[in-house]
Write a protein that holds these residues in place. Structure first.
Motif, PDB file in Angstrom:
ATOM      1  N   LEU A 120       0.866  -1.175   0.000  1.00  8.15           N
ATOM      2  CA  LEU A 120       0.000   0.000   0.000  1.00  8.15           C
ATOM      3  C   LEU A 120       0.900   1.220   0.000  1.00  8.15           C
ATOM      4  CD1 LEU A 120      -2.639   1.586   0.277  1.00  8.15           C
ATOM      5  CD2 LEU A 120      -2.544   1.130   2.743  1.00  8.15           C
ATOM      6  N   HIS A 121       1.032   1.859  -1.146  1.00  5.84           N
ATOM      7  CA  HIS A 121       1.885   3.039  -1.283  1.00  5.84           C
ATOM      8  C   HIS A 121       1.311   4.203  -0.484  1.00  5.84           C
ATOM      9  CE1 HIS A 121       4.559   1.529  -4.498  1.00  5.84           C
ATOM     10  NE2 HIS A 121       3.525   0.747  -4.769  1.00  5.84           N
ATOM     11  N   GLY A 122       2.176   5.081  -0.035  1.00  6.57           N
ATOM     12  CA  GLY A 122       1.752   6.242   0.741  1.00  6.57           C
ATOM     13  C   GLY A 122       1.677   5.946   2.223  1.00  6.57           C
ATOM     14  N   TYR A 123       1.201   4.787   2.578  1.00  4.68           N
ATOM     15  CA  TYR A 123       1.177   4.339   3.968  1.00  4.68           C
ATOM     16  C   TYR A 123       2.387   3.461   4.263  1.00  4.68           C
ATOM     17  CZ  TYR A 123      -3.605   5.969   4.804  1.00  4.68           C
ATOM     18  OH  TYR A 123      -4.732   6.738   4.985  1.00  4.68           O
ATOM     19  N   ASP A 124       3.027   2.976   3.203  1.00  7.53           N
ATOM     20  CA  ASP A 124       4.163   2.061   3.284  1.00  7.53           C
ATOM     21  C   ASP A 124       3.836   0.845   4.145  1.00  7.53           C
ATOM     22  OD1 ASP A 124       6.645   1.401   2.307  1.00  7.53           O
ATOM     23  OD2 ASP A 124       7.696   2.183   4.056  1.00  7.53           O
ATOM     24  N   LYS A 125       2.693   0.245   3.870  1.00  9.31           N
ATOM     25  CA  LYS A 125       2.251  -0.983   4.544  1.00  9.31           C
ATOM     26  C   LYS A 125       2.461  -2.148   3.585  1.00  9.31           C
ATOM     27  CE  LYS A 125       0.401   0.964   8.239  1.00  9.31           C
ATOM     28  NZ  LYS A 125       0.873   0.734   9.580  1.00  9.31           N
ATOM     29  N   HIS A 126       2.852  -3.289   4.149  1.00  9.28           N
ATOM     30  CA  HIS A 126       3.163  -4.481   3.349  1.00  9.28           C
ATOM     31  C   HIS A 126       2.536  -5.713   3.987  1.00  9.28           C
ATOM     32  CE1 HIS A 126       6.522  -2.220   1.482  1.00  9.28           C
ATOM     33  NE2 HIS A 126       6.624  -1.684   2.679  1.00  9.28           N
ATOM     34  N   ALA A 127       2.227  -6.705   3.161  1.00  9.96           N
ATOM     35  CA  ALA A 127       1.808  -8.025   3.631  1.00  9.96           C
ATOM     36  C   ALA A 127       2.210  -9.032   2.566  1.00  9.96           C
ATOM     37  CB  ALA A 127       0.303  -8.075   3.857  1.00  9.96           C
ATOM     38  N   ASP A 128       2.728 -10.176   2.988  1.00  6.26           N
ATOM     39  CA  ASP A 128       3.102 -11.233   2.047  1.00  6.26           C
ATOM     40  C   ASP A 128       1.906 -12.139   1.803  1.00  6.26           C
ATOM     41  OD1 ASP A 128       5.756 -10.430   1.751  1.00  6.26           O
ATOM     42  OD2 ASP A 128       6.386 -11.530   3.539  1.00  6.26           O
TER      43      ASP A 128
ATOM     44  N   GLN B 286      -6.900   1.318  -6.449  1.00  3.39           N
ATOM     45  CA  GLN B 286      -6.521   2.603  -5.864  1.00  3.39           C
ATOM     46  C   GLN B 286      -7.514   2.897  -4.761  1.00  3.39           C
ATOM     47  OE1 GLN B 286      -6.588   5.512  -9.054  1.00  3.39           O
ATOM     48  NE2 GLN B 286      -4.386   5.328  -9.344  1.00  3.39           N
ATOM     49  N   LEU B 287      -7.000   3.324  -3.611  1.00  2.00           N
ATOM     50  CA  LEU B 287      -7.862   3.711  -2.501  1.00  2.00           C
ATOM     51  C   LEU B 287      -7.914   5.221  -2.425  1.00  2.00           C
ATOM     52  CD1 LEU B 287      -6.726   1.296   0.358  1.00  2.00           C
ATOM     53  CD2 LEU B 287      -8.696   1.073  -1.158  1.00  2.00           C
ATOM     54  N   GLN B 288      -9.126   5.761  -2.330  1.00  3.07           N
ATOM     55  CA  GLN B 288      -9.291   7.193  -2.155  1.00  3.07           C
ATOM     56  C   GLN B 288      -9.809   7.403  -0.744  1.00  3.07           C
ATOM     57  OE1 GLN B 288     -11.556   9.177  -5.181  1.00  3.07           O
ATOM     58  NE2 GLN B 288     -11.642  11.092  -4.056  1.00  3.07           N
ATOM     59  N   VAL B 289      -8.924   7.893   0.124  1.00  2.00           N
ATOM     60  CA  VAL B 289      -9.283   8.135   1.520  1.00  2.00           C
ATOM     61  C   VAL B 289      -9.762   9.582   1.617  1.00  2.00           C
ATOM     62  CG1 VAL B 289      -8.454   8.148   3.900  1.00  2.00           C
ATOM     63  CG2 VAL B 289      -7.522   6.491   2.273  1.00  2.00           C
ATOM     64  N   GLN B 290     -11.008   9.732   2.078  1.00  2.00           N
ATOM     65  CA  GLN B 290     -11.590  11.074   2.188  1.00  2.00           C
ATOM     66  C   GLN B 290     -12.447  11.211   3.418  1.00  2.00           C
ATOM     67  OE1 GLN B 290     -13.570  11.363  -1.568  1.00  2.00           O
ATOM     68  NE2 GLN B 290     -15.336  10.240  -0.883  1.00  2.00           N
TER      69      GLN B 290
ATOM     70  N   THR C  86      -5.353  11.298   4.134  1.00  4.22           N
ATOM     71  CA  THR C  86      -6.269  11.430   2.995  1.00  4.22           C
ATOM     72  C   THR C  86      -5.492  11.528   1.687  1.00  4.22           C
ATOM     73  OG1 THR C  86      -6.360  13.834   3.250  1.00  4.22           O
ATOM     74  CG2 THR C  86      -8.075  12.551   4.368  1.00  4.22           C
ATOM     75  N   GLY C  87      -6.137  11.110   0.621  1.00  6.22           N
ATOM     76  CA  GLY C  87      -5.525  11.148  -0.704  1.00  6.22           C
ATOM     77  C   GLY C  87      -5.857   9.889  -1.472  1.00  6.22           C
ATOM     78  N   VAL C  88      -5.152   9.693  -2.588  1.00  8.23           N
ATOM     79  CA  VAL C  88      -5.342   8.516  -3.427  1.00  8.23           C
ATOM     80  C   VAL C  88      -4.067   7.688  -3.354  1.00  8.23           C
ATOM     81  CG1 VAL C  88      -5.764   7.677  -5.766  1.00  8.23           C
ATOM     82  CG2 VAL C  88      -6.910   9.747  -4.963  1.00  8.23           C
ATOM     83  N   PHE C  89      -4.222   6.389  -3.044  1.00 11.45           N
ATOM     84  CA  PHE C  89      -3.083   5.513  -2.798  1.00 11.45           C
ATOM     85  C   PHE C  89      -3.224   4.231  -3.613  1.00 11.45           C
ATOM     86  CE2 PHE C  89      -4.048   8.100   0.864  1.00 11.45           C
ATOM     87  CZ  PHE C  89      -2.843   8.758   1.068  1.00 11.45           C
ATOM     88  N   GLU C  90      -2.130   3.841  -4.258  1.00 10.90           N
ATOM     89  CA  GLU C  90      -2.105   2.636  -5.086  1.00 10.90           C
ATOM     90  C   GLU C  90      -1.780   1.419  -4.219  1.00 10.90           C
ATOM     91  OE1 GLU C  90       1.210   1.227  -7.991  1.00 10.90           O
ATOM     92  OE2 GLU C  90      -0.169   2.481  -9.134  1.00 10.90           O
TER      93      GLU C  90
END
Length: 157
Positions: free
Chosen positions: A113-121, A153-157, A137-141
């Motif tokens: 999850l880009h922008g949050y720098d979260k990962h899962a295998d 893409q997640l749009q957090v609003q 908030t924003g749009v994250f790939e």
């Protein structure tokens, strides 16, 4: 006989020329004048949609939303044969909520999850959850990192 145009003829030609210039301006993207102009003419070799051919254009009401659960907003995605199934486009999530990205994949990879720098295998043939609090908030790939395959893409609003 050489006739000079009358004032009326000159005025009519001037008005017609200004009208043509105005309509040309409408075609260049002016949103205020576009409402009064005729629809643009397009040429295409593809047949026009018929009653038996559903439209491929999504409507504004088809914005994908996550499934609410007790744990948070669930977004389910499946990857098989290099193809992604699940919500298309941007998924709107509420800022401050908990979001669970549930990815089932036929290849082993890292969900990122880009922008949050979260990962899962995720294991080959397995399912992995990436759970996070949507505080930015924003749009994250979201992608399969090694494959470079965008999942959503997640749009957090």
């Amino acid at each position: 006989m050489n006739r000079r145009p009358t004032r009326t003829t000159t005025l009519l030609l001037t008005v017609a020329a200004l009208g043509a210039v105005t309509l040309t301006g409408c075609a260049s993207g002016s949103s205020t004048a576009a409402a009064t102009s005729a629809p643009p003419v397009t040429t295409s070799s593809a047949p026009a949609p018929s009653a038996s051919t559903p439209s491929q254009t999504p409507t504004a009401t088809e914005t994908p939303t996550p499934t609410p659960t007790e744990e948070g907003q669930l977004v389910e995605i499946t990857v098989a044969g290099g193809k992604v199934t699940g919500p298309k486009g941007r998924v709107k999530v509420k800022a401050g909520s908990t979001v669970i990205l549930r990815v089932t994949s036929d290849v082993a990879d890292e969900i990122h999850l880009h922008g949050y720098d979260k990962h899962a295998d995720v294991e080959k043939g397995g399912t992995a959850d990436l759970k996070f609090k949507a505080t930015v908030t924003g749009v994250f790939e979201v992608e399969l990192e090694e494959k470079g395959l965008q999942l959503v893409q997640l749009q957090v609003q």
